[in-house]
Design a protein around this motif. Structure first.
Motif, PDB file in Angstrom:
ATOM      1  N   PRO A   1       0.836  -1.199   0.000  1.00 30.95           N
ATOM      2  CA  PRO A   1       0.000   0.000   0.000  1.00 30.95           C
ATOM      3  C   PRO A   1       0.874   1.254   0.000  1.00 30.95           C
ATOM      4  CG  PRO A   1      -0.765  -1.564   1.644  1.00 30.95           C
ATOM      5  CD  PRO A   1       0.547  -2.082   1.151  1.00 30.95           C
ATOM      6  N   LEU A   2       0.432   2.271  -0.741  1.00 31.62           N
ATOM      7  CA  LEU A   2       1.283   3.457  -0.927  1.00 31.62           C
ATOM      8  C   LEU A   2       1.097   4.462   0.205  1.00 31.62           C
ATOM      9  CD1 LEU A   2       2.297   5.135  -4.148  1.00 31.62           C
ATOM     10  CD2 LEU A   2       1.410   6.614  -2.351  1.00 31.62           C
ATOM     11  N   ILE A   3       2.219   4.960   0.710  1.00 31.19           N
ATOM     12  CA  ILE A   3       2.234   6.097   1.637  1.00 31.19           C
ATOM     13  C   ILE A   3       2.882   7.268   0.909  1.00 31.19           C
ATOM     14  CG2 ILE A   3       2.983   7.043   3.841  1.00 31.19           C
ATOM     15  CD1 ILE A   3       3.250   4.217   4.906  1.00 31.19           C
ATOM     16  N   LEU A   4       2.148   8.371   0.801  1.00 29.69           N
ATOM     17  CA  LEU A   4       2.664   9.601   0.206  1.00 29.69           C
ATOM     18  C   LEU A   4       3.131  10.517   1.324  1.00 29.69           C
ATOM     19  CD1 LEU A   4       2.985  11.505  -2.285  1.00 29.69           C
ATOM     20  CD2 LEU A   4       0.663  12.326  -1.770  1.00 29.69           C
ATOM     21  N   PHE A   5       4.416  10.856   1.325  1.00 32.42           N
ATOM     22  CA  PHE A   5       5.011  11.742   2.323  1.00 32.42           C
ATOM     23  C   PHE A   5       5.165  13.142   1.719  1.00 32.42           C
ATOM     24  CE2 PHE A   5       6.449   7.536   3.645  1.00 32.42           C
ATOM     25  CZ  PHE A   5       6.263   7.580   5.019  1.00 32.42           C
ATOM     26  N   ILE A   6       4.669  14.159   2.435  1.00 30.98           N
ATOM     27  CA  ILE A   6       4.683  15.533   1.924  1.00 30.98           C
ATOM     28  C   ILE A   6       5.504  16.405   2.878  1.00 30.98           C
ATOM     29  CG2 ILE A   6       3.278  17.404   1.015  1.00 30.98           C
ATOM     30  CD1 ILE A   6       0.873  15.537   1.076  1.00 30.98           C
ATOM     31  N   HIS A   7       6.580  16.963   2.368  1.00 32.30           N
ATOM     32  CA  HIS A   7       7.505  17.736   3.216  1.00 32.30           C
ATOM     33  C   HIS A   7       7.064  19.192   3.354  1.00 32.30           C
ATOM     34  CE1 HIS A   7       9.400  20.208   0.064  1.00 32.30           C
ATOM     35  NE2 HIS A   7       9.373  19.141  -0.723  1.00 32.30           N
TER      36      HIS A   7
ATOM     37  N   GLY B   1      -2.652   5.165 -10.427  1.00 33.35           N
ATOM     38  CA  GLY B   1      -3.926   5.284 -11.108  1.00 33.35           C
ATOM     39  C   GLY B   1      -4.900   6.135 -10.318  1.00 33.35           C
ATOM     40  N   ASP B   2      -6.072   6.380 -10.899  1.00 31.13           N
ATOM     41  CA  ASP B   2      -7.016   7.304 -10.271  1.00 31.13           C
ATOM     42  C   ASP B   2      -8.081   6.623  -9.423  1.00 31.13           C
ATOM     43  OD1 ASP B   2      -8.545   6.132 -12.216  1.00 31.13           O
ATOM     44  OD2 ASP B   2      -8.936   7.969 -13.350  1.00 31.13           O
ATOM     45  N   GLU B   3      -7.926   5.326  -9.194  1.00 27.98           N
ATOM     46  CA  GLU B   3      -8.924   4.585  -8.417  1.00 27.98           C
ATOM     47  C   GLU B   3      -8.464   4.287  -6.991  1.00 27.98           C
ATOM     48  OE1 GLU B   3     -11.948   3.606  -9.552  1.00 27.98           O
ATOM     49  OE2 GLU B   3     -11.653   4.504 -11.533  1.00 27.98           O
ATOM     50  N   GLU B   4      -7.166   4.093  -6.812  1.00 22.29           N
ATOM     51  CA  GLU B   4      -6.650   3.594  -5.535  1.00 22.29           C
ATOM     52  C   GLU B   4      -6.513   4.701  -4.501  1.00 22.29           C
ATOM     53  OE1 GLU B   4      -2.588   1.445  -3.825  1.00 22.29           O
ATOM     54  OE2 GLU B   4      -3.166   1.160  -5.924  1.00 22.29           O
ATOM     55  N   LYS B   5      -7.012   4.436  -3.300  1.00 25.01           N
ATOM     56  CA  LYS B   5      -6.799   5.339  -2.179  1.00 25.01           C
ATOM     57  C   LYS B   5      -5.404   5.112  -1.595  1.00 25.01           C
ATOM     58  CE  LYS B   5     -11.504   6.087  -0.516  1.00 25.01           C
ATOM     59  NZ  LYS B   5     -12.369   6.129   0.695  1.00 25.01           N
ATOM     60  N   VAL B   6      -4.815   6.163  -1.039  1.00 20.45           N
ATOM     61  CA  VAL B   6      -3.457   6.055  -0.495  1.00 20.45           C
ATOM     62  C   VAL B   6      -3.432   6.617   0.919  1.00 20.45           C
ATOM     63  CG1 VAL B   6      -2.482   6.291  -2.812  1.00 20.45           C
ATOM     64  CG2 VAL B   6      -2.664   8.318  -1.343  1.00 20.45           C
ATOM     65  N   PHE B   7      -2.398   6.225   1.651  1.00 19.08           N
ATOM     66  CA  PHE B   7      -2.100   6.830   2.934  1.00 19.08           C
ATOM     67  C   PHE B   7      -1.275   8.097   2.710  1.00 19.08           C
ATOM     68  CE2 PHE B   7      -2.435   2.239   4.059  1.00 19.08           C
ATOM     69  CZ  PHE B   7      -3.517   2.342   4.929  1.00 19.08           C
ATOM     70  N   VAL B   8      -1.448   9.091   3.573  1.00 17.14           N
ATOM     71  CA  VAL B   8      -0.745  10.365   3.433  1.00 17.14           C
ATOM     72  C   VAL B   8      -0.150  10.758   4.782  1.00 17.14           C
ATOM     73  CG1 VAL B   8      -0.946  12.819   2.837  1.00 17.14           C
ATOM     74  CG2 VAL B   8      -2.269  11.118   1.555  1.00 17.14           C
ATOM     75  N   VAL B   9       1.085  11.276   4.729  1.00 20.37           N
ATOM     76  CA  VAL B   9       1.752  11.826   5.915  1.00 20.37           C
ATOM     77  C   VAL B   9       2.302  13.196   5.536  1.00 20.37           C
ATOM     78  CG1 VAL B   9       3.548  11.512   7.665  1.00 20.37           C
ATOM     79  CG2 VAL B   9       2.426   9.504   6.653  1.00 20.37           C
ATOM     80  N   GLY B  10       1.992  14.212   6.335  1.00 23.26           N
ATOM     81  CA  GLY B  10       2.482  15.557   6.044  1.00 23.26           C
ATOM     82  C   GLY B  10       3.124  16.193   7.254  1.00 23.26           C
ATOM     83  N   HIS B  11       4.035  17.127   6.986  1.00 18.19           N
ATOM     84  CA  HIS B  11       4.693  17.884   8.058  1.00 18.19           C
ATOM     85  C   HIS B  11       4.821  19.336   7.631  1.00 18.19           C
ATOM     86  CE1 HIS B  11       8.414  19.634   9.922  1.00 18.19           C
ATOM     87  NE2 HIS B  11       7.730  19.299  11.007  1.00 18.19           N
ATOM     88  N   ASP B  12       4.547  20.267   8.564  1.00 19.01           N
ATOM     89  CA  ASP B  12       4.739  21.691   8.308  1.00 19.01           C
ATOM     90  C   ASP B  12       3.874  22.097   7.109  1.00 19.01           C
ATOM     91  OD1 ASP B  12       6.588  24.134   9.028  1.00 19.01           O
ATOM     92  OD2 ASP B  12       6.824  23.911   6.863  1.00 19.01           O
ATOM     93  N   TRP B  13       4.448  22.740   6.081  1.00 13.87           N
ATOM     94  CA  TRP B  13       3.665  23.068   4.893  1.00 13.87           C
ATOM     95  C   TRP B  13       3.116  21.803   4.233  1.00 13.87           C
ATOM     96  CZ3 TRP B  13       1.011  26.586   2.366  1.00 13.87           C
ATOM     97  CH2 TRP B  13       1.197  27.932   2.685  1.00 13.87           C
ATOM     98  N   GLY B  14       3.823  20.701   4.388  1.00 11.81           N
ATOM     99  CA  GLY B  14       3.301  19.442   3.880  1.00 11.81           C
ATOM    100  C   GLY B  14       2.024  19.036   4.597  1.00 11.81           C
TER     101      GLY B  14
END
Length: 354
Positions: free
Chosen positions: A25-31, A92-105
């Motif tokens: 499963p994908l985790i998107l990390f946003i800095h 793709g445009d169907e799959e939901k992902v996990f997201v982690v953000g910090h600060d402006w991310g």
């Protein structure tokens, strides 16, 4: 770092660099600022080993991703558009992902949750709490009223002429023909002109500026008075904490030496424009499962009204699927680097439920 792969993808009209590792499963990390994909190096390695595909981009204006010339190309709509384009390209445009953000991310992750909640399975945000839109007052007016013009976000707005970007435009309209002023204000040359703070950062030096930000642990607000930014003599040594090495600082500096700080500062310069563009989301709730983590020494946690909002019902009202709030004792703003194992465990413990 070992096993982390890099590639550049064309998304939303820009070339975006991403670092990735793992399968599952994908985790998107946003800095955030002043940061890079690199700030997630510890979490990428840890969570990839636990069965996740970890992807961390350099956001527009940072690192090895394109730096658009026009600062109005750094609104929340642009940045979220980049991330949606990235997700379309890699899962793709169907799959939901996990997201982690910090600060402006974290701010970007809140926006992503508002604009495209169907793309998110669950969210862990660090340091910056959700801020509901105040329809009666622009963000910069509020910040100046509370903190004054030397507050770091206010200083980031100032042009080399000593005016805010909005005041500079008003001056042009008042002194010249409207058609010329409108053309000049829309000129990418003017819009991209580095501000006063970039000149001060250049005098201090890229590496030292980054060290000053990364090692800041005062729970009070950060002020950057003109000519006295960070309040330390530039020839005085900066003692690095145990979690940050000279080699790691050198990596940051090598990227900011290439791009400069203007791209990252342009996120701050769009605060009022974001406010104008997001009127339709006034009163909207974040409706994805959320875990929020903050350090008790973080300046964001100690901002006026923050603790009351987080702990006395406001946060839960605006983020009804908020499941957990964790306050780490003795941790500062860059807690995912300062406490990497602890943060990785918190992320894993939350996401494994989904």
């Amino acid at each position: 770092m070992e096993g982390i792969e890099h590639q550049t993808l064309n998304v939303n009209g820009i070339n975006m660099h991403i670092a990735e590792k793992g399968e599952g499963p994908l985790i998107l990390f946003i800095h955030g600022f002043p940061d890079l994909w690199y700030s997630w190096r510890h979490q990428i390695t840890a969570l990839a080993s636990l069965g996740y595909r970890c992807v961390a981009p350099d956001l527009r204006g940072y690192g090895d991703t394109d730096v658009p010339a026009n600062p109005t190309a750094y609104t929340s709509l642009h940045v979220v558009g980049d991330l949606v384009g990235l997700l379309d390209a890699i899962v793709g445009d169907e799959e939901k992902v996990f997201v982690v953000g910090h600060d402006w991310g974290a701010m970007t992750a809140w926006s992503l949750s508002l604009y495209r909640p169907e793309r998110i399975r669950a969210l862990v945000n660090l340091s910056v709490v959700f801020t509901p839109r105040n329809p009666k007052r622009k963000p910069l007016d509020t910040l100046r009223a509370v903190y004054g013009n030397d507050y770091y976000i206010c200083r980031f707005q100032v042009s080399k002429h000593g005016l805010s970007r909005s005041d500079e435009k008003k001056m042009l309209f008042s002194r010249g023909k409207p058609w010329f002023a409108k053309w000049l204000c829309c000129s990418s040359a003017l819009l991209q002109e580095p501000g006063e703070i970039e000149a001060e950062f250049a005098q201090i030096g890229t590496a030292r500026v980054l060290k000053e930000f990364l090692t800041y642990r005062n729970p009070g607000p950060l002020y950057l008075p003109k000519g006295k930014a960070f309040a330390h003599p530039t020839d005085s040594p900066i003692a690095l904490p145990s979690w940050l090495s000279e080699e790691e600082c050198d990596y940051y500096a090598s990227k900011y030496d290439k791009t400069g700080f203007t791209g990252g500062l342009n996120y701050y310069r769009n605060l009022d424009l974001n406010w104008e563009l997001t009127a339709s989301w006034t009163g909207a709730q974040v409706k994805v499962p959320v875990k929020f983590i903050v350090g008790d020494l973080d300046l964001t946690y100690n901002a006026p009204g923050a603790k009351e909002y987080i702990h006395k019902g406001g946060f839960k009202r605006d983020v009804p699927l908020l499941e957990d709030v964790v306050v780490l004792e003795g941790a500062g703003h860059f807690l995912h680097q300062e406490r990497p194992d602890e943060i990785s465990n918190h992320i894993y413990d939350f996401f494994k439920k989904f």
